[in-house]
Design a protein around this motif. Structure first.
Motif, PDB file in Angstrom:
ATOM      1  N   ASP A 159     -23.926  -2.405  87.468  1.00 26.42           N
ATOM      2  CA  ASP A 159     -24.365  -3.334  88.633  1.00 26.42           C
ATOM      3  C   ASP A 159     -24.540  -4.686  88.022  1.00 26.42           C
ATOM      4  OD1 ASP A 159     -23.904  -1.448  90.391  1.00 26.42           O
ATOM      5  OD2 ASP A 159     -25.917  -0.665  90.677  1.00 26.42           O
ATOM      6  N   VAL A 160     -24.139  -5.057  86.979  1.00 25.18           N
ATOM      7  CA  VAL A 160     -24.869  -6.414  86.584  1.00 25.18           C
ATOM      8  C   VAL A 160     -23.586  -7.012  85.947  1.00 25.18           C
ATOM      9  CG1 VAL A 160     -26.404  -7.466  84.697  1.00 25.18           C
ATOM     10  CG2 VAL A 160     -27.016  -5.409  85.850  1.00 25.18           C
ATOM     11  N   LEU A 161     -23.609  -8.503  86.243  1.00 29.93           N
ATOM     12  CA  LEU A 161     -22.756  -9.363  85.497  1.00 29.93           C
ATOM     13  C   LEU A 161     -23.250  -9.722  84.066  1.00 29.93           C
ATOM     14  CD1 LEU A 161     -22.026 -11.939  88.408  1.00 29.93           C
ATOM     15  CD2 LEU A 161     -20.432 -10.208  87.486  1.00 29.93           C
ATOM     16  N   VAL A 162     -22.198  -9.556  83.305  1.00 29.10           N
ATOM     17  CA  VAL A 162     -22.314  -9.516  81.835  1.00 29.10           C
ATOM     18  C   VAL A 162     -21.733 -10.738  81.252  1.00 29.10           C
ATOM     19  CG1 VAL A 162     -22.291  -8.613  79.515  1.00 29.10           C
ATOM     20  CG2 VAL A 162     -22.922  -7.438  81.379  1.00 29.10           C
ATOM     21  N   LEU A 163     -22.124 -11.836  80.672  1.00 28.45           N
ATOM     22  CA  LEU A 163     -21.451 -13.038  79.860  1.00 28.45           C
ATOM     23  C   LEU A 163     -21.519 -12.484  78.484  1.00 28.45           C
ATOM     24  CD1 LEU A 163     -20.512 -15.905  80.036  1.00 28.45           C
ATOM     25  CD2 LEU A 163     -22.772 -16.484  79.644  1.00 28.45           C
ATOM     26  N   GLN A 164     -20.133 -12.481  77.914  1.00 30.54           N
ATOM     27  CA  GLN A 164     -20.049 -12.108  76.736  1.00 30.54           C
ATOM     28  C   GLN A 164     -19.516 -13.460  75.899  1.00 30.54           C
ATOM     29  OE1 GLN A 164     -18.302  -8.497  76.130  1.00 30.54           O
ATOM     30  NE2 GLN A 164     -19.184  -8.250  73.978  1.00 30.54           N
ATOM     31  N   ALA A 165     -20.148 -14.034  74.910  1.00 32.52           N
ATOM     32  CA  ALA A 165     -19.468 -15.223  74.130  1.00 32.52           C
ATOM     33  C   ALA A 165     -18.313 -14.625  73.392  1.00 32.52           C
ATOM     34  CB  ALA A 165     -20.754 -15.761  73.234  1.00 32.52           C
ATOM     35  N   MET A 166     -17.487 -15.683  73.068  1.00 32.69           N
ATOM     36  CA  MET A 166     -16.231 -15.458  72.713  1.00 32.69           C
ATOM     37  C   MET A 166     -16.008 -16.566  71.531  1.00 32.69           C
ATOM     38  SD  MET A 166     -13.662 -14.610  75.740  1.00 32.69           S
ATOM     39  CE  MET A 166     -12.296 -14.448  74.806  1.00 32.69           C
ATOM     40  N   TYR A 167     -15.325 -16.029  70.571  1.00 32.77           N
ATOM     41  CA  TYR A 167     -15.005 -17.257  69.477  1.00 32.77           C
ATOM     42  C   TYR A 167     -13.772 -17.956  70.070  1.00 32.77           C
ATOM     43  CZ  TYR A 167     -17.573 -14.311  65.963  1.00 32.77           C
ATOM     44  OH  TYR A 167     -18.660 -13.696  65.542  1.00 32.77           O
ATOM     45  N   TRP A 168     -13.757 -19.231  69.663  1.00 31.89           N
ATOM     46  CA  TRP A 168     -12.590 -20.116  69.906  1.00 31.89           C
ATOM     47  C   TRP A 168     -11.353 -19.615  69.140  1.00 31.89           C
ATOM     48  CZ3 TRP A 168     -13.125 -23.328  74.036  1.00 31.89           C
ATOM     49  CH2 TRP A 168     -14.564 -23.779  74.207  1.00 31.89           C
ATOM     50  N   ALA A 169     -10.162 -19.786  69.559  1.00 35.91           N
ATOM     51  CA  ALA A 169      -8.847 -19.345  68.890  1.00 35.91           C
ATOM     52  C   ALA A 169      -9.028 -19.671  67.490  1.00 35.91           C
ATOM     53  CB  ALA A 169      -7.624 -19.717  69.545  1.00 35.91           C
ATOM     54  N   ASP A 170      -9.247 -20.942  67.107  1.00 32.68           N
ATOM     55  CA  ASP A 170      -9.404 -21.433  65.733  1.00 32.68           C
ATOM     56  C   ASP A 170     -10.440 -20.855  64.721  1.00 32.68           C
ATOM     57  OD1 ASP A 170     -11.167 -22.815  66.842  1.00 32.68           O
ATOM     58  OD2 ASP A 170     -10.754 -24.779  65.914  1.00 32.68           O
ATOM     59  N   GLU A 171     -11.166 -20.158  65.478  1.00 24.57           N
ATOM     60  CA  GLU A 171     -12.397 -19.607  64.623  1.00 24.57           C
ATOM     61  C   GLU A 171     -12.002 -18.280  64.094  1.00 24.57           C
ATOM     62  OE1 GLU A 171     -16.577 -21.569  66.146  1.00 24.57           O
ATOM     63  OE2 GLU A 171     -15.586 -19.995  67.596  1.00 24.57           O
ATOM     64  N   VAL A 172     -11.219 -17.489  64.547  1.00 25.88           N
ATOM     65  CA  VAL A 172     -10.592 -16.015  64.333  1.00 25.88           C
ATOM     66  C   VAL A 172      -9.468 -16.235  63.052  1.00 25.88           C
ATOM     67  CG1 VAL A 172      -9.441 -13.994  64.808  1.00 25.88           C
ATOM     68  CG2 VAL A 172     -10.835 -15.403  66.620  1.00 25.88           C
ATOM     69  N   ARG A 173      -9.891 -15.807  61.843  1.00 25.45           N
ATOM     70  CA  ARG A 173      -9.243 -15.903  60.891  1.00 25.45           C
ATOM     71  C   ARG A 173      -7.692 -15.156  60.874  1.00 25.45           C
ATOM     72  NH1 ARG A 173     -13.637 -14.697  56.140  1.00 25.45           N
ATOM     73  NH2 ARG A 173     -14.727 -16.987  56.115  1.00 25.45           N
ATOM     74  N   GLU A 174      -6.814 -15.795  60.218  1.00 25.77           N
ATOM     75  CA  GLU A 174      -5.358 -15.041  60.321  1.00 25.77           C
ATOM     76  C   GLU A 174      -5.399 -14.507  58.725  1.00 25.77           C
ATOM     77  OE1 GLU A 174      -2.232 -17.791  61.147  1.00 25.77           O
ATOM     78  OE2 GLU A 174      -2.876 -18.234  63.049  1.00 25.77           O
ATOM     79  N   VAL A 175      -4.984 -13.225  58.654  1.00 30.30           N
ATOM     80  CA  VAL A 175      -4.958 -12.579  57.499  1.00 30.30           C
ATOM     81  C   VAL A 175      -3.403 -12.190  57.390  1.00 30.30           C
ATOM     82  CG1 VAL A 175      -7.325 -11.917  57.560  1.00 30.30           C
ATOM     83  CG2 VAL A 175      -5.654 -10.319  58.746  1.00 30.30           C
ATOM     84  N   ASP A 176      -3.262 -12.009  56.016  1.00 28.58           N
ATOM     85  CA  ASP A 176      -1.772 -11.475  55.446  1.00 28.58           C
ATOM     86  C   ASP A 176      -1.898 -10.577  54.232  1.00 28.58           C
ATOM     87  OD1 ASP A 176       0.811 -10.926  55.441  1.00 28.58           O
ATOM     88  OD2 ASP A 176       1.493 -12.719  54.349  1.00 28.58           O
ATOM     89  N   PHE A 177      -2.158  -9.393  54.466  1.00 23.69           N
ATOM     90  CA  PHE A 177      -2.527  -8.453  53.593  1.00 23.69           C
ATOM     91  C   PHE A 177      -1.084  -7.812  53.005  1.00 23.69           C
ATOM     92  CE2 PHE A 177      -6.767  -7.862  55.569  1.00 23.69           C
ATOM     93  CZ  PHE A 177      -7.481  -8.738  54.967  1.00 23.69           C
ATOM     94  N   PRO A 178      -0.553  -8.280  51.752  1.00 27.06           N
ATOM     95  CA  PRO A 178       0.664  -7.385  51.516  1.00 27.06           C
ATOM     96  C   PRO A 178       0.734  -6.192  51.510  1.00 27.06           C
ATOM     97  CG  PRO A 178      -0.378  -9.194  49.808  1.00 27.06           C
ATOM     98  CD  PRO A 178      -1.369  -8.825  50.725  1.00 27.06           C
ATOM     99  N   ALA A 179      -0.208  -5.340  51.365  1.00 26.17           N
ATOM    100  CA  ALA A 179      -0.049  -3.944  51.193  1.00 26.17           C
ATOM    101  C   ALA A 179       0.182  -3.387  52.797  1.00 26.17           C
ATOM    102  CB  ALA A 179      -1.468  -3.230  50.665  1.00 26.17           C
TER     103      ALA A 179
END
Length: 354
Positions: A159-179
């Motif tokens: 019954d409660v509203l929840v505010l969930q903080a989020m990372y900005w788009a440029d804060e989330v790392r991009e990864v490329d693992f060859p495997a």
């Protein structure tokens, strides 16, 4: 009984012309045991001080500003500078989008806050909660907290509203693992076995069934040490000190006085034996004698009380036990006791011969 909570922010949610006054509370708390750092030789509290590298003086928080360095120059920003930013005084959670809930990647989620309705009537709060529930959507919002503009998601939990903080788009790392781009083939039997294994563990998520076993064992270890008397005098080693005596020199003097008083009490004020013990066993002997030279067998009992679990500490050899850091604090006390006894015997022989 519910634990009282303290609001960390107050403002309002705005979407269109609707205004919803709310207060925000941290939705989670840590259950980890808090530790202090102490000197392994005598148990004295280790304190960190903020000192200026130019004048060498100890600095209080009220006289500390923030600075940015670009490699060659440094820019100092005061509290007034931060307060002058337009977003610093923003007390609104502004709804900018209502999006399908499954479109937000969970990796973007950060800390959560419960929102409590404020004002004479909670009608606008209830209206927003109902709208989010009926449409199965999440509100994407922007808000300011602790002098930072943040991105967030507004959703309903019970019954409660929840505010969930989020990372900005440029804060989330991009990864490329060859495997991950491997062309290795997965056979049909392997797929079936994997599916069968998943099926065996299939269940509804019940978070209350999970327990932080490390913290449980840590609590048992601490309780066992307290029961066996393997503790230090908090007033002598952990007590808060005044601003005038908070310096390193003052703390050492206070600790040495406590150690000397303990030694005098234990040995009946015989200065000859006390001097002989200090010259034989040094600082560690004094620290151990301060705990009234408890028998070394108490550490063995402590180890048994903790269920014989390995705590990652190193074995202390013949002493039969160790403290949480793996260093034995009882062995020096034993040598100190023997040196004190030998000092008394030698003094007695001298008196007889005389």
């Amino acid at each position: 009984m519910l634990t009282p909570m303290r609001a960390i922010w107050s403002g309002s949610i705005t979407f269109g012309l609707v205004n919803v006054p709310v207060k925000a509370y941290s939705a989670a708390k840590k259950h980890d045991i808090s530790f202090h750092q102490v000197h392994d030789a005598d148990g004295g509290r280790i304190r960190y001080q903020r000192r200026c590298e130019v004048c060498g003086k100890k600095i209080d928080y009220e006289h500390i500003d923030k600075a940015y360095e670009d490699g060659e120059q440094t820019v100092v920003l005061t509290d007034e500078d931060f307060a002058s930013l337009p977003e610093a005084q923003n007390d609104e959670i502004e709804v900018v989008q209502f999006v399908p809930s499954d479109q937000i990647d969970p990796i973007m989620f950060g800390k959560s806050y419960f929102l409590e309705p404020q004002g004479k009537s909670p009608k606008s709060y209830l209206l927003l909660r109902q709208a989010l529930g009926d449409t199965d959507r999440t509100a994407v919002v922007t808000f300011a907290l602790r002098q930072k503009t943040r991105l967030g998601a507004l959703r309903v939990q019970d019954d409660v509203l929840v505010l969930q903080a989020m990372y900005w788009a440029d804060e989330v790392r991009e990864v490329d693992f060859p495997a991950t781009r491997s062309q290795a083939k997965i056979g049909t039997k392997e797929k079936k076995l994997a599916a069968a294994l998943v099926d065996q563990f299939a269940s509804d998520f019940t978070p209350e069934e999970f327990e932080d076993t490390y913290q449980v064992e840590l609590h048992k270890l601490v309780d066992a040490k307290l029961e066996q008397g393997e503790s230090l005098d908090t007033a002598a080693t952990f007590g808060d000190v005044t601003e005038e005596s908070e310096g390193e020199d003052a703390e050492v003097i206070d600790l040495m006085q406590a150690l000397k008083a303990s030694l005098d009490k234990k040995r009946g004020g015989r200065k000859t034996a006390a001097k002989g013990s200090r010259s034989t066993s040094g600082t560690k002997t004094s620290a151990s004698q301060r705990s009234d030279s408890k028998p070394s067998g108490s550490k063995t009992s402590s180890s048994k009380a903790s269920g014989g679990r390995k705590t990652g500490a190193k074995k202390s050899g013949s002493s039969g036990g160790s403290d949480a850091s793996g260093k034995s604090g009882k062995k020096p006390a034993k040598s100190a006791k023997s040196s004190a006894t030998s000092g008394e015997k030698s003094g007695s022989r001298r008196r007889k011969s005389a």
